[in-house]
Design a protein around this motif. Structure first.
Motif, PDB file in Angstrom:
ATOM      1  N   LEU A  76      -4.982 102.264  50.582  1.00  0.00           N
ATOM      2  CA  LEU A  76      -3.838 102.628  51.409  1.00  0.00           C
ATOM      3  C   LEU A  76      -2.631 101.777  51.061  1.00  0.00           C
ATOM      4  N   ILE A  77      -1.470 102.425  50.966  1.00  0.00           N
ATOM      5  CA  ILE A  77      -0.205 101.698  50.890  1.00  0.00           C
ATOM      6  C   ILE A  77       0.566 102.036  52.157  1.00  0.00           C
ATOM      7  N   ILE A  78       0.866 101.016  52.959  1.00  0.00           N
ATOM      8  CA  ILE A  78       1.546 101.205  54.231  1.00  0.00           C
ATOM      9  C   ILE A  78       2.948 100.633  54.131  1.00  0.00           C
ATOM     10  N   ASN A  79       3.933 101.434  54.463  1.00  0.00           N
ATOM     11  CA  ASN A  79       5.337 101.026  54.384  1.00  0.00           C
ATOM     12  C   ASN A  79       5.905 100.869  55.792  1.00  0.00           C
ATOM     13  N   GLU A  80       6.394  99.672  56.112  1.00  0.00           N
ATOM     14  CA  GLU A  80       7.007  99.399  57.415  1.00  0.00           C
ATOM     15  C   GLU A  80       8.494  99.130  57.218  1.00  0.00           C
ATOM     16  N   THR A  94       4.751  97.713  41.590  1.00  0.00           N
ATOM     17  CA  THR A  94       3.807  96.621  41.325  1.00  0.00           C
ATOM     18  C   THR A  94       2.522  96.807  42.121  1.00  0.00           C
ATOM     19  N   VAL A  95       2.683  97.127  43.412  1.00  0.00           N
ATOM     20  CA  VAL A  95       1.519  97.362  44.274  1.00  0.00           C
ATOM     21  C   VAL A  95       0.706  98.541  43.755  1.00  0.00           C
ATOM     22  N   LEU A  96       1.391  99.611  43.373  1.00  0.00           N
ATOM     23  CA  LEU A  96       0.708 100.805  42.883  1.00  0.00           C
ATOM     24  C   LEU A  96      -0.047 100.508  41.587  1.00  0.00           C
ATOM     25  N   GLU A 125       1.424 105.866  53.196  1.00  0.00           N
ATOM     26  CA  GLU A 125       2.101 106.174  54.457  1.00  0.00           C
ATOM     27  C   GLU A 125       3.492 105.555  54.403  1.00  0.00           C
ATOM     28  N   THR A 126       4.519 106.383  54.323  1.00  0.00           N
ATOM     29  CA  THR A 126       5.886 105.868  54.226  1.00  0.00           C
ATOM     30  C   THR A 126       6.406 105.486  55.603  1.00  0.00           C
TER      31      THR A 126
END
Length: 301
Positions: free
Chosen positions: A32-36, A73-75, A89-90
């Motif tokens: 999961l990539i979570i964007n806040e 970088t995270v990806l 999740e953007t």
């Protein structure tokens, strides 16, 4: 590896839906990539309670110029781990149209982009579509639009929401649900719209974020009164608080105040307030600070 993008305005139910997707993909290795938008992550902490493989990008939209390199970088780090599924999740304030350009790079050739799912709040969509430009863009670029919280809306309200969606995206595939439930067949039948997008990536520069530090001696009832004093001038209020020795998750959308028991750790006694231009949030918070000076300890922008 397959990548799904989840978008939708603040409070539409993206985090709850991500939990549903994790259930659907329970036999797969998922990252999961979570964007806040704010500096303090809330959704990432909630999802970490469910699964360990969570990566957070906070402090702005992952698709804005200042964050794209961090997202890439995270990806890249995730690709090296070879998961079966990547869920992104953007932030509810993100314009996700740049995702196409990022994923088209050779270094991400192993990723199969499956499509963009947009969650729409059945009750508040009419409000946000007229006050937040980015919500229109989210609808336009999505391959599947899910109207969530239909249990809270009337038949007439749902018809209005559908009409607004079709005006923005005439070829939209629309599904309806409550509590973020997703039918696995919606993913199986997900087709890329392949619409050309020549619009510049946008950000709602009128959107405003505040951090409120709350006293641990505050009671749940006192917090409710405090929130009621400014909640109508917000889009979203969320965070974790310790109140009188008990932990709570604050999760407000529009003028709906939800304070639930939380069994995880509370690291900072802060809540995030998201509002926008045209809403008198600064005046409301100043009044709240005067009324609840022993409870509201600090307001940071």
């Amino acid at each position: 590896m397959d990548l799904y993008l989840m978008t939708g305005f603040l409070g539409a139910g993206k985090t709850t839906t991500i939990k549903e997707l994790l259930t659907i993909f329970k036999d797969k290795k998922v990252a999961l990539i979570i964007n806040e938008f704010g500096k303090t992550g809330v959704d990432g902490q909630i999802l970490t309670d469910v699964t360990a493989n969570v990566f957070e990008v906070a402090g702005g939209s992952i698709f804005c110029t200042c964050k794209i390199s961090h997202f890439e970088t995270v990806l890249a780090d995730i690709v090296a781990q070879e998961p079966d599924i990547i869920l992104v999740e953007t932030s509810g304030l993100s314009d996700p149209s740049s995702a196409y350009q990022i994923l088209a790079q050779d270094k991400f050739a192993h990723i199969t982009y499956k499509g963009c799912i947009c969650l729409v709040d059945a009750l508040y969509f009419k409000k946000v579509i007229h006050t937040a430009r980015v919500s229109k863009k989210q609808v336009r670029i999505s391959d599947l639009i899910v109207i969530n919280k239909i249990d809270l809306a009337t038949t007439e309200q749902l018809a209005q929401v559908k009409q607004l969606i079709y005006e923005l995206n005439p070829f939209a595939v629309i599904e309806q649900t409550s509590y973020g439930k997703i039918d696995s067949t919606w993913l199986t039948n997900l087709c890329l719209s392949k619409k050309p997008f020549n619009e510049a990536n946008i950000r709602d520069i009128t959107l405003i974020s505040y951090e409120l530090t709350i006293s641990e001696s505050c009671t749940k009832e006192e917090l409710t009164k405090l929130l009621e004093s400014f909640i109508e001038d917000t889009y979203r209020v969320k965070g974790f608080l310790k109140l009188c020795g008990k932990n709570f998750l604050i999760n407000c959308v529009g003028d709906s105040i939800i304070i639930d028991a939380y069994h995880g750790k509370v690291y900072e006694n802060k809540i995030i307030v998201l509002s926008g231009g045209g809403l008198p949030i600064a005046t409301s918070l100043k009044r709240t600070e005067e009324m609840y000076c022993n409870t509201l300890l600090k307001i940071s922008k």
